[in-house]
Design a protein around this motif. Sequence first.
Motif, short mmCIF file in Angstrom:
data_model
loop_
_atom_site.label_atom_id
_atom_site.label_comp_id
_atom_site.label_asym_id
_atom_site.label_seq_id
_atom_site.Cartn_x
_atom_site.Cartn_y
_atom_site.Cartn_z
N GLY A 197 -1.09 11.27 4.27
CA GLY A 197 -2.40 11.19 4.90
C GLY A 197 -2.65 9.91 3.55
N GLY A 198 -3.23 8.56 4.34
CA GLY A 198 -2.99 7.56 3.90
C GLY A 198 -4.95 6.53 3.99
N SER A 199 -5.11 5.72 2.80
CA SER A 199 -6.42 4.90 3.15
C SER A 199 -6.80 3.40 2.86
N ALA A 200 -7.13 3.11 4.03
CA ALA A 200 -7.29 1.63 3.50
C ALA A 200 -8.55 1.47 2.88
N VAL A 201 -8.82 0.14 2.39
CA VAL A 201 -10.46 0.15 1.57
C VAL A 201 -10.62 -1.28 1.70
N LEU A 202 -11.99 -1.74 2.26
CA LEU A 202 -12.13 -2.84 2.13
C LEU A 202 -13.01 -3.53 1.38
N VAL A 236 -7.25 -2.46 -0.97
CA VAL A 236 -7.63 -1.47 -1.77
C VAL A 236 -6.54 -0.54 -1.43
N VAL A 237 -5.56 0.01 -1.39
CA VAL A 237 -4.34 0.92 0.02
C VAL A 237 -4.57 2.56 -0.98
N SER A 238 -3.98 3.77 -0.72
CA SER A 238 -3.60 4.17 -1.02
C SER A 238 -3.07 5.57 -0.43
#
Length: 598
Positions: free
Chosen positions: A421-426, A405-407
């Motif tokens: 800013g950004g994020s990636a969740v495994l 999931v990216v945001s």
Amino acid sequence: MSTTEPAIPATLGQSIPPDTPHAVSVSLPTWKSNVGYEEGKSWVVSRMVTGYPRFYIHKIIQALATLIVRKYATPDDGCLLLHSHGAALRCAEFLQSCKPCAQSDVRILDFAPGGSDPDSKDRPKPIIFAVIHPLDCAKLAKSFWQHTGEGVTSRRAEYCRRLFDEGLLVESGHASLPLKLSKGPRRYKKDLSYDDEPPPDAVQNGSTAGGLENGDRARFLEERFGRNLGIEMSERAKIAVRRRISGSLTADTDIDEALETSKDNREMRDVANFSVSDVYLYPGGMNSIFSTHRMIMLARGADCRKSICFGFPYIDTLKVLEKFGPGALFYGNGSDDDLDDLEKRLASGERYNALYCEFPSNPLLKCPNLDRIYALSRKHDFAVVVDETVGNFLNIHVLPFADVVVSSLTKIFSGDSNVMGGSAVLNPQSQYYSLFKQTWSEHYEDVMWPEDVIFLERNSRDFVQRIARINSNAEAACNALLGHPKIKDLYYPRVNPSKKYYDARKTPTGGYGGLLSATFHNEADAAAFFDDLNFDKGPSLGTNFTLASPFVILAHFTELEWAESFGVDRNLVRFSIGLEETGDLVNKLKHALAAIPL
């Protein structure tokens, strides 16, 4: 479209919010000014002091690039500043793989602080990276900047510019002293701290006293009254941000509470064995998507396989899949019929690397059938990447139906429109989790600039409270626009045909988010409404204040007919709803509707 130069609005080209040196939006207050921006008209472009960072290279960054070219290159060269040596290598490879730059002289300069360090045996890690290229390749280099999000942020460039001016930042072949970050430039230290009030005469007629130089008033106010942490706290700030993203923090908290919490986070992300270590931070939302695409190709070794872009996406997601790798199968409607076609392709033996989708999509707020997509992915061996930026994890649970999931944390997670800013969740229950975890461990680059992390941590402290109010305000805005005879169509998860798919993923306390879009019967109606609308008007979304934009004009100006083939109307106005008083917000919408001629 008319291109006649109109009277110039006073706010045209100014930052949103005003007097914010690192703002991520810019005022384009009329329909014609948006068209003029896309057409490169001087009456618009010459007045812009800033812009959305991936589409407009900040003037601080431009100035540093100019100085580097002057010292290390020639007047026939351009310079792109990137956040890591790996990013610079990717940029150079991209330029040399495309015409007209295939045979061009492209080189990389790594910059680090000068001096010597007797305690260090190894060469220091540089802090800024320049790709020097012929000016003929400037347009292509700018596309790399836009699509990948690998460019430096303006705060990093500001810090490096100060070092460069003082002779402390040099090409790394002549450098050996590691950078020692301080709380900020020296001008902020004299007689001031973030806990002290400035002297009574600290701000006078745009100049400052008490250790502040001319031109620093806006930044001082942003930092002093923003209650930022010191730079040395950036690692703690990263932990706090990652915990908020993981869902382990479900109440407004300061950093000490964020670091001390031990609450089980599974009830929010709803995935067994999930932990904060599965959250990765990036310098922007698009960079999280580009990096995830790169990681999945590295992990699976499936460079011969295309990816799938499912649903009409934010512009650069499709560009990344098409330009970086073997290409993409594009389903622009993101419909159940599209899923039927995909299932037939898969049954006939076609194979894909990964499927990328938004939940919900921007700007039509459609939601795909994630349950069916994820079931197909497990059966036919492709990863699923879901962009939850518009929905956000407080409103929707999508991680159980995605591998990653990216945001974009630039948006509602921050809210203040002053940091990227950004994020990636495994997903630890993914069939690819072990493979992806190993790949991220080997190739992930933590390149977030410390000052940016500090702003992001501060801004996100009241994330939970803001979401609830924005959800409520968006519902009211939807009710005010729904069914109005001057509006052609309204797009919002609650009123879209795909509502059932949104509701299937909605959290018990979640709402329908803060984004909605309206289309009008013709351009004249859209322009009359937009020009009268008494909101901030510019690019970006998820701001604490309501922000409106003729999104299709800004995002797809050169491909309007293509966008309309997927139901994305050029006469669309997108609303990112903020925290204003609900009645005032609704009245402004009604007033603008009344401005449309009969």
